[in-house]
Structures are given as C-alpha cells and as structure tokens.
Write a protein that holds these residues in place. Structure first.
Motif, PDB file in Angstrom:
ATOM      1  N   MET A 101      64.020  42.938  51.753  1.00  0.00           N
ATOM      2  CA  MET A 101      63.958  43.503  50.408  1.00  0.00           C
ATOM      3  C   MET A 101      62.519  43.554  49.890  1.00  0.00           C
ATOM      4  O   MET A 101      62.166  44.480  49.153  1.00  0.00           O
ATOM      5  CB  MET A 101      64.860  42.714  49.456  1.00  0.00           C
ATOM      6  CG  MET A 101      66.347  42.828  49.809  1.00  0.00           C
ATOM      7  SD  MET A 101      66.939  44.525  50.048  1.00  0.00           S
ATOM      8  CE  MET A 101      66.869  45.136  48.382  1.00  0.00           C
ATOM      9  N   ASP A 102      61.682  42.615  50.285  1.00  0.00           N
ATOM     10  CA  ASP A 102      60.263  42.674  49.908  1.00  0.00           C
ATOM     11  C   ASP A 102      59.600  43.922  50.505  1.00  0.00           C
ATOM     12  O   ASP A 102      58.848  44.622  49.818  1.00  0.00           O
ATOM     13  CB  ASP A 102      59.523  41.425  50.374  1.00  0.00           C
ATOM     14  CG  ASP A 102      59.822  40.196  49.529  1.00  0.00           C
ATOM     15  OD1 ASP A 102      60.406  40.328  48.428  1.00  0.00           O
ATOM     16  OD2 ASP A 102      59.473  39.078  49.990  1.00  0.00           O
ATOM     17  N   LEU A 103      59.877  44.167  51.773  1.00  0.00           N
ATOM     18  CA  LEU A 103      59.354  45.375  52.416  1.00  0.00           C
ATOM     19  C   LEU A 103      59.872  46.628  51.713  1.00  0.00           C
ATOM     20  O   LEU A 103      59.116  47.556  51.426  1.00  0.00           O
ATOM     21  CB  LEU A 103      59.775  45.430  53.890  1.00  0.00           C
ATOM     22  CG  LEU A 103      58.985  44.621  54.894  1.00  0.00           C
ATOM     23  CD1 LEU A 103      59.698  44.616  56.242  1.00  0.00           C
ATOM     24  CD2 LEU A 103      57.583  45.178  55.042  1.00  0.00           C
ATOM     25  N   TYR A 104      61.166  46.631  51.453  1.00  0.00           N
ATOM     26  CA  TYR A 104      61.814  47.770  50.808  1.00  0.00           C
ATOM     27  C   TYR A 104      61.168  48.066  49.453  1.00  0.00           C
ATOM     28  O   TYR A 104      60.817  49.204  49.152  1.00  0.00           O
ATOM     29  CB  TYR A 104      63.312  47.472  50.646  1.00  0.00           C
ATOM     30  CG  TYR A 104      64.101  48.594  50.039  1.00  0.00           C
ATOM     31  CD1 TYR A 104      64.672  49.577  50.848  1.00  0.00           C
ATOM     32  CD2 TYR A 104      64.296  48.687  48.663  1.00  0.00           C
ATOM     33  CE1 TYR A 104      65.403  50.615  50.295  1.00  0.00           C
ATOM     34  CE2 TYR A 104      65.022  49.723  48.105  1.00  0.00           C
ATOM     35  CZ  TYR A 104      65.571  50.679  48.924  1.00  0.00           C
ATOM     36  OH  TYR A 104      66.289  51.708  48.383  1.00  0.00           O
ATOM     37  N   GLN A 105      60.995  47.030  48.643  1.00  0.00           N
ATOM     38  CA  GLN A 105      60.431  47.219  47.305  1.00  0.00           C
ATOM     39  C   GLN A 105      58.969  47.642  47.365  1.00  0.00           C
ATOM     40  O   GLN A 105      58.520  48.445  46.544  1.00  0.00           O
ATOM     41  CB  GLN A 105      60.610  45.954  46.481  1.00  0.00           C
ATOM     42  CG  GLN A 105      62.063  45.730  46.116  1.00  0.00           C
ATOM     43  CD  GLN A 105      62.322  44.374  45.479  1.00  0.00           C
ATOM     44  OE1 GLN A 105      61.470  43.495  45.526  1.00  0.00           O
ATOM     45  NE2 GLN A 105      63.499  44.216  44.906  1.00  0.00           N
ATOM     46  N   SER A 106      58.229  47.135  48.320  1.00  0.00           N
ATOM     47  CA  SER A 106      56.838  47.523  48.493  1.00  0.00           C
ATOM     48  C   SER A 106      56.735  49.010  48.835  1.00  0.00           C
ATOM     49  O   SER A 106      55.905  49.734  48.274  1.00  0.00           O
ATOM     50  CB  SER A 106      56.213  46.676  49.598  1.00  0.00           C
ATOM     51  OG  SER A 106      54.930  47.137  49.917  1.00  0.00           O
TER      52      SER A 106
END
Length: 127
Positions: A101-106
C-alpha cells in the motif's frame, strides 16, 4: 504525443493500478513461485503492462522536461520503478500489505501530481 494523450495514458495506468491492487488483495500467494506454468501466466499477464509503463514513462519524461511542473524527473523514474515492482508483487504476493500500500500510494501521488501538471499546462495553452 500530445499532452491530452499523456493524460489518457496516465488515467489508463491508474485503472491498471486499481486492478493490480484488487488482484493483490483477493488472491492467495502462489504455492510455488518457481512453477513454470505460473511463471508463464505472470509473464503473459504482465508483459503488456510493462510495455504500457515504458510508453507512459517515455512520454511523461518528455512532457516534464523544459516545463514548469511539480513532478521532477527523479520522481518519474522512481514511479516507473515502483510501478514495475508493484506489478510483480501483485502476482507473486510476496510483500506485506503495508509495503504494498505504501508503494501504491506513492505511485498514485505522482500520477495525481502529473495529471494536475497536465491540466495546468492545458489551461496555459500547452499542446
């Protein structure tokens, strides 16, 4: 490539991103990541997306160069890398949900910023 075409590519990439997240969240980790059948399946599913990412990156980089925009070339490079990493994680399901989710949001943040830059450019009378 016009900036409206780049906007369309960016929107399509966002749609792919949503599908990848859905795949990650609704599927189980593969039993054997080295299974040739699974590898072939992943290759068939991801190859068109890798090409789509490459085309988007080339066009987005061309857009942001020599323009007053918020997105910097390094952000774009990182986003391209993160998209490719996320693409594989979506099938191999080999990272924790938080990291995914961190990758996704970035990625989403940069895509949103790029869309805003494109809209601002069209208001100024760009391509």
């Amino acid at each position: 490539m016009t900036i409206l075409q780049l906007l369309e590519q960016t929107i399509q990439l966002e749609q792919v991103l949503v599908k990848l997240k859905d795949h990650y969240l609704t599927n189980e980790r593969p039993e054997n990541k080295r299974d040739p059948v699974f590898f072939q399946f992943v290759k068939e599913q991801t190859s068109p997306v890798f090409e789509q990412i490459d085309h988007w990156y080339k066009n987005a980089l061309q857009f942001i160069q020599n323009r007053e925009v918020k997105v910097h070339p390094q952000q774009l490079q990182s986003t391209e890398d993160n998209l490719k990493i996320l693409l594989l994680h979506s099938y191999y399901i080999d990272v924790r949900k938080r990291r995914y989710m961190d990758l996704y949001q970035s990625i989403q943040y940069v895509l949103d910023s790029l869309k805003q830059d494109i809209k601002n450019q069209t208001k100024r009378g760009g391509e």
